[in-house]
Scaffold this motif. Structure first.
Motif, PDB file in Angstrom:
ATOM      1  N   ASP A  20       0.828  -1.187   0.000  1.00 60.90           N
ATOM      2  CA  ASP A  20       0.000   0.000   0.000  1.00 60.90           C
ATOM      3  C   ASP A  20       0.873   1.252   0.000  1.00 60.90           C
ATOM      4  OD1 ASP A  20      -2.734   1.049   2.144  1.00 60.90           O
ATOM      5  OD2 ASP A  20      -1.714   2.049   0.501  1.00 60.90           O
ATOM      6  N   LEU A  31       0.175   4.354   0.233  1.00 59.59           N
ATOM      7  CA  LEU A  31      -0.195   5.499   1.064  1.00 59.59           C
ATOM      8  C   LEU A  31       0.156   5.285   2.534  1.00 59.59           C
ATOM      9  CD1 LEU A  31      -3.647   6.179  -0.540  1.00 59.59           C
ATOM     10  CD2 LEU A  31      -1.562   7.487  -0.860  1.00 59.59           C
ATOM     11  N   GLN A  32       0.323   4.019   2.892  1.00 58.66           N
ATOM     12  CA  GLN A  32       0.620   3.676   4.285  1.00 58.66           C
ATOM     13  C   GLN A  32       1.761   4.539   4.826  1.00 58.66           C
ATOM     14  OE1 GLN A  32      -1.180   0.755   5.288  1.00 58.66           O
ATOM     15  NE2 GLN A  32      -0.751   1.369   7.371  1.00 58.66           N
ATOM     16  N   GLY A  33       1.501   5.125   5.946  1.00 55.02           N
ATOM     17  CA  GLY A  33       2.608   5.755   6.642  1.00 55.02           C
ATOM     18  C   GLY A  33       2.997   7.157   6.202  1.00 55.02           C
ATOM     19  N   ILE A  34       2.420   7.684   5.128  1.00 59.50           N
ATOM     20  CA  ILE A  34       2.757   9.072   4.788  1.00 59.50           C
ATOM     21  C   ILE A  34       1.915   9.984   5.651  1.00 59.50           C
ATOM     22  CG2 ILE A  34       2.971  10.847   3.017  1.00 59.50           C
ATOM     23  CD1 ILE A  34       2.261   8.959   0.969  1.00 59.50           C
ATOM     24  N   LYS A  35       2.500  11.019   6.128  1.00 58.23           N
ATOM     25  CA  LYS A  35       1.727  12.018   6.862  1.00 58.23           C
ATOM     26  C   LYS A  35       0.821  12.737   5.870  1.00 58.23           C
ATOM     27  CE  LYS A  35       3.979  12.477  11.013  1.00 58.23           C
ATOM     28  NZ  LYS A  35       3.523  12.956  12.288  1.00 58.23           N
ATOM     29  N   ARG A  36      -0.452  12.792   6.181  1.00 58.25           N
ATOM     30  CA  ARG A  36      -1.395  13.431   5.277  1.00 58.25           C
ATOM     31  C   ARG A  36      -1.039  14.901   5.021  1.00 58.25           C
ATOM     32  NH1 ARG A  36      -1.573   9.507   4.645  1.00 58.25           N
ATOM     33  NH2 ARG A  36      -3.081   7.949   4.047  1.00 58.25           N
ATOM     34  N   GLU A  46      -0.682  16.907   1.488  1.00 54.18           N
ATOM     35  CA  GLU A  46      -1.533  18.065   1.234  1.00 54.18           C
ATOM     36  C   GLU A  46      -0.709  19.267   0.755  1.00 54.18           C
ATOM     37  OE1 GLU A  46      -4.249  18.328   4.458  1.00 54.18           O
ATOM     38  OE2 GLU A  46      -5.636  19.632   3.374  1.00 54.18           O
ATOM     39  N   HIS A  86      -6.423  13.552  -5.608  1.00 55.87           N
ATOM     40  CA  HIS A  86      -7.691  14.159  -6.013  1.00 55.87           C
ATOM     41  C   HIS A  86      -8.709  14.218  -4.888  1.00 55.87           C
ATOM     42  CE1 HIS A  86      -6.019  13.932 -10.039  1.00 55.87           C
ATOM     43  NE2 HIS A  86      -6.882  14.886 -10.308  1.00 55.87           N
ATOM     44  N   LEU A  87      -8.399  13.558  -3.785  1.00 57.09           N
ATOM     45  CA  LEU A  87      -9.309  13.632  -2.637  1.00 57.09           C
ATOM     46  C   LEU A  87      -9.100  14.910  -1.834  1.00 57.09           C
ATOM     47  CD1 LEU A  87      -9.005   9.958  -1.372  1.00 57.09           C
ATOM     48  CD2 LEU A  87     -10.819  10.948  -2.758  1.00 57.09           C
ATOM     49  N   PHE A  88      -8.007  15.609  -2.110  1.00 59.68           N
ATOM     50  CA  PHE A  88      -7.714  16.801  -1.326  1.00 59.68           C
ATOM     51  C   PHE A  88      -8.467  18.016  -1.870  1.00 59.68           C
ATOM     52  CE2 PHE A  88      -4.172  14.053  -0.355  1.00 59.68           C
ATOM     53  CZ  PHE A  88      -4.053  14.237   1.009  1.00 59.68           C
ATOM     54  N   PRO A  89      -8.761  18.974  -0.983  1.00 59.11           N
ATOM     55  CA  PRO A  89      -9.439  20.183  -1.456  1.00 59.11           C
ATOM     56  C   PRO A  89      -8.559  20.940  -2.460  1.00 59.11           C
ATOM     57  CG  PRO A  89      -9.223  20.161   0.966  1.00 59.11           C
ATOM     58  CD  PRO A  89      -8.450  19.003   0.455  1.00 59.11           C
ATOM     59  N   ASP A 121     -18.415  11.263  -3.411  1.00 55.28           N
ATOM     60  CA  ASP A 121     -17.187  10.861  -2.756  1.00 55.28           C
ATOM     61  C   ASP A 121     -17.195  11.325  -1.299  1.00 55.28           C
ATOM     62  OD1 ASP A 121     -13.689  11.322  -3.582  1.00 55.28           O
ATOM     63  OD2 ASP A 121     -14.679  10.468  -1.839  1.00 55.28           O
ATOM     64  N   LEU A 136     -14.989  11.195   0.984  1.00 56.64           N
ATOM     65  CA  LEU A 136     -13.759  11.725   1.564  1.00 56.64           C
ATOM     66  C   LEU A 136     -13.475  13.151   1.118  1.00 56.64           C
ATOM     67  CD1 LEU A 136     -11.555   8.570   1.071  1.00 56.64           C
ATOM     68  CD2 LEU A 136     -12.548   9.398   3.186  1.00 56.64           C
ATOM     69  N   GLN A 137     -14.100  13.526   0.022  1.00 60.30           N
ATOM     70  CA  GLN A 137     -13.887  14.858  -0.544  1.00 60.30           C
ATOM     71  C   GLN A 137     -14.032  15.943   0.528  1.00 60.30           C
ATOM     72  OE1 GLN A 137     -13.638  14.746  -4.143  1.00 60.30           O
ATOM     73  NE2 GLN A 137     -12.691  16.742  -3.959  1.00 60.30           N
ATOM     74  N   GLY A 138     -13.050  16.756   0.605  1.00 61.03           N
ATOM     75  CA  GLY A 138     -13.197  17.950   1.424  1.00 61.03           C
ATOM     76  C   GLY A 138     -12.974  17.799   2.916  1.00 61.03           C
ATOM     77  N   ARG A 183      -7.503  16.091   6.209  1.00 56.96           N
ATOM     78  CA  ARG A 183      -6.871  14.839   6.592  1.00 56.96           C
ATOM     79  C   ARG A 183      -6.486  14.825   8.075  1.00 56.96           C
ATOM     80  NH1 ARG A 183      -9.031  14.146   3.327  1.00 56.96           N
ATOM     81  NH2 ARG A 183      -8.971  12.820   1.497  1.00 56.96           N
ATOM     82  N   GLU A 242      -7.260  12.007  10.921  1.00 56.67           N
ATOM     83  CA  GLU A 242      -6.139  11.361  11.601  1.00 56.67           C
ATOM     84  C   GLU A 242      -6.324  11.388  13.123  1.00 56.67           C
ATOM     85  OE1 GLU A 242      -2.620  12.755   9.765  1.00 56.67           O
ATOM     86  OE2 GLU A 242      -1.373  11.150  10.559  1.00 56.67           O
ATOM     87  N   LEU A 284      -5.598   3.495   6.129  1.00 57.14           N
ATOM     88  CA  LEU A 284      -4.402   4.024   5.474  1.00 57.14           C
ATOM     89  C   LEU A 284      -3.541   4.830   6.434  1.00 57.14           C
ATOM     90  CD1 LEU A 284      -5.982   5.214   2.113  1.00 57.14           C
ATOM     91  CD2 LEU A 284      -4.750   3.098   2.555  1.00 57.14           C
ATOM     92  N   PHE A 285      -4.099   5.148   7.600  1.00 61.77           N
ATOM     93  CA  PHE A 285      -3.348   5.990   8.534  1.00 61.77           C
ATOM     94  C   PHE A 285      -2.405   5.145   9.378  1.00 61.77           C
ATOM     95  CE2 PHE A 285      -6.952   8.616   7.458  1.00 61.77           C
ATOM     96  CZ  PHE A 285      -6.347   9.841   7.285  1.00 61.77           C
ATOM     97  N   PRO A 286      -1.310   5.779   9.820  1.00 65.75           N
ATOM     98  CA  PRO A 286      -0.384   5.041  10.679  1.00 65.75           C
ATOM     99  C   PRO A 286      -1.077   4.629  11.990  1.00 65.75           C
ATOM    100  CG  PRO A 286       0.499   7.223  10.083  1.00 65.75           C
ATOM    101  CD  PRO A 286      -0.903   7.159   9.592  1.00 65.75           C
TER     102      PRO A 286
END
Lengths: 362, 362
Positions: free
Chosen positions: A215, A217-222, A226, A256-259, B215, B217-219, B222, B226, B257-259
């Motif tokens: 995966d 995305l695992q482990g990246i700080k959101r 961003e 694409h999930l980010f604002p 979607d 998760l949109q908006g 993060r 978390e 997906l989060f740590p």
């Protein structure tokens, strides 16, 4: 060891010259040399504006110094350089250890100098306080770039706080720009708060990744994702190409999930190889597109003005805290107070009030 | 309007009583009443420990006051309450407007009081400075809960800074706990920095969502996801049930997906309806499981001690900044300096240095 005389002292006796005289001569020579290495701030500024690397390095050493006289001189030099700076693009590059930051920066930097650009590579390394510079500390990791007359590499400053380290790097940018460097790359390691600091001093923020086994995305700080204007998957060579392309798709979906960004820029993803150099020119093309967009919608200038204000306020906040927490009376009380607060013997607010009263009474 | 005498003044003349005497009596009465409404800190503490809601409300008013005498008295009361506090669970609830926070808290709060719990509902509302309390301001939105003798609802404090508003809420928690409330719910609106502040004062953080059209998760920021220990999709009733269940699945995937969390807790997702009350008891069951885990692995106590230290340092940092930026000499210089920095006439660091020298010289 009363009988153990130094070799030179024995020589002095043989030669019939009194040692103090010789020492005195050596001291004078030292002082002369010292004076030579201490050019005035005007000399430094003139040197920097002529593109003299020695003058640049000396000015950066002043910026990094903890001596208050050096601080005043550094401020003079920076202020004189300001009107000559600001024509560059500032690029932040982050990624966890192992992602190949050094090899990427070497390949990317060489490509930029081949385009006729002058590239300065700086670093904000939160671990530098302990290790005295773990990233960029070993310049030999960028063998080619370090020999390039159009590149300048400077390891991370060290300091007591990340804020202090970051501030010194931010000031160094101005000096490099006045010295004629038009592309400033600031490297930082992909952990902790240092990305936020670097993000606040660059125009474009690039997150370097490699394709992993599972995966992506695992482990990246959101927060880091961003901030990214582009995610580049490095080491896309040999057997890795397919995995890297898959990772690119996955990151693209996640981005694409980010604002939407205030810059109007839609973050991009790409793959590259610092070994085969595939994808390296495309990274620069992306940055050029970003610059074109943000200069036309005036985001570029607005952000730089905001960043300047941010650094002024950050410097103030940091100095206020340092002044408080380095106060000897406060330090005497602090451990005791922290323990009382942790054990619910006093409220955090009453404790803070007590310390503040002590501080402001002086 | 020289001839327009007040009704009472005309009466005084008719009655042959000189107005000043009557006014004086009224003033005395006012002073007596004023004294009545100003109990000593000991009286307040005793009242709070007896579970007296009037004493609690008065103490909170002291906490929220900007009068320095009130601040000192508030600190006395809080410190005396400290050893009686801390037996509660503190739950943070966030969600964007429209997610049904009030109806959820009403249903959840009623369920908790039906279990014999005493529930206090507080708020950290960053917009309260402008609107004087937009969330929880209208208690009628929780009609049932506000009538419940085992529930106490207090709107958000207002203040100049989010830090100040949050600090006051953090202090109010201690008072509520000493007053016998064993379940503290802190509501905040799902935008901006207020979640971080609330997260730093609660044991369990719940993110409330509704199922949308597309979607899920949109908006969402993060950072907020978390922080969440649970995501609850509200309004899972009628035609919405299927959509809510889909949203739950999607959030569940995103959460993985989060740590991993330091607490050892794996965040959960659930659906509920504040209207049909379906899923409400399960929210409490989840919190109970969380408490069992974090009390057995000692995370619960460690986190509370860390939070106490955090609030002490935050209070200090905020007061240092307020003292600096409210300094009249600094305020005079600030606008000019900011402009010079934005226009690259001076470096952010030289400007900060100038202001700091001015400040510390006094």
């Amino acid at each position: 060891m009363p009988n153990k005389k130094s070799h030179s002292s024995a020589l002095h006796e043989k030669a019939g010259i009194s040692p103090p005289e010789i020492i005195s001569a050596a001291v004078v020579k030292n002082i002369q040399q010292f004076r030579k290495t201490q050019p005035s701030s005007t000399e430094l500024v003139n040197g920097i504006l002529e593109g003299n690397i020695t003058a640049l390095s000396r000015a950066i050493t002043l910026v990094e110094s903890t001596n208050p006289d050096h601080l005043a001189k550094a401020n003079e030099v920076i202020n004189a350089c300001l009107s000559h700076a600001n024509k560059s693009v500032r690029i932040g590059i982050t990624g966890v250890p192992g992602v190949g930051k050094s090899t990427f920066i070497e390949a990317f930097g060489k490509y930029l100098t081949s385009l006729g650009k002058k590239v300065a590579v700086l670093a904000v390394d939160p671990s530098s306080t302990i290790s005295h510079g773990s990233i960029l500390g070993d310049k030999t990791r960028m063998e080619e770039l370090v020999k390039d007359p159009n590149a300048y590499i400077r390891p991370s400053a060290s300091g007591e706080t990340l804020g202090g380290v970051a501030r010194k790097t931010r000031e160094t940018i101005t000096l490099c720009e006045a010295c004629g460097f038009d592309t400033i790359i600031i490297e930082t390691v992909g952990v902790g708060q240092s990305e936020t600091a670097v993000h606040s001093m660059v125009d474009f923020f690039l997150l370097l990744k490699i394709a992993g086994a599972g995966d992506e995305l695992q482990g990246i700080k959101r927060g880091i994702m961003e901030m990214a204007d582009a995610i580049v998957i490095n080491k896309a060579d040999g057997d890795n190409i397919k995995k890297a392309k898959l990772a690119k798709t996955e990151f693209n979906r996640a981005l694409h999930l980010f604002p939407a960004k205030k810059s109007g820029w839609i973050p991009t993803t790409a793959t590259c190889s610092a070994v085969t150099h595939e994808g390296i020119p495309e990274v620069w093309e992306t940055i050029e597109k970003f610059l074109k967009l943000t200069k036309s919608n005036s985001y570029f200038d607005t952000k730089r003005a905001e960043q300047n204000e941010y650094w002024m306020l950050e410097t103030i906040n940091e100095q206020l805290k340092l002044n408080f927490f380095n106060n000897p009376d406060i330090q005497k009380l602090m451990d005791l107070t922290k323990k009382a607060v942790q054990n619910d013997e006093t409220s955090p607010f009453a404790a803070a009030q007590l310390l503040l009263e002590k501080y402001f009474k002086e």
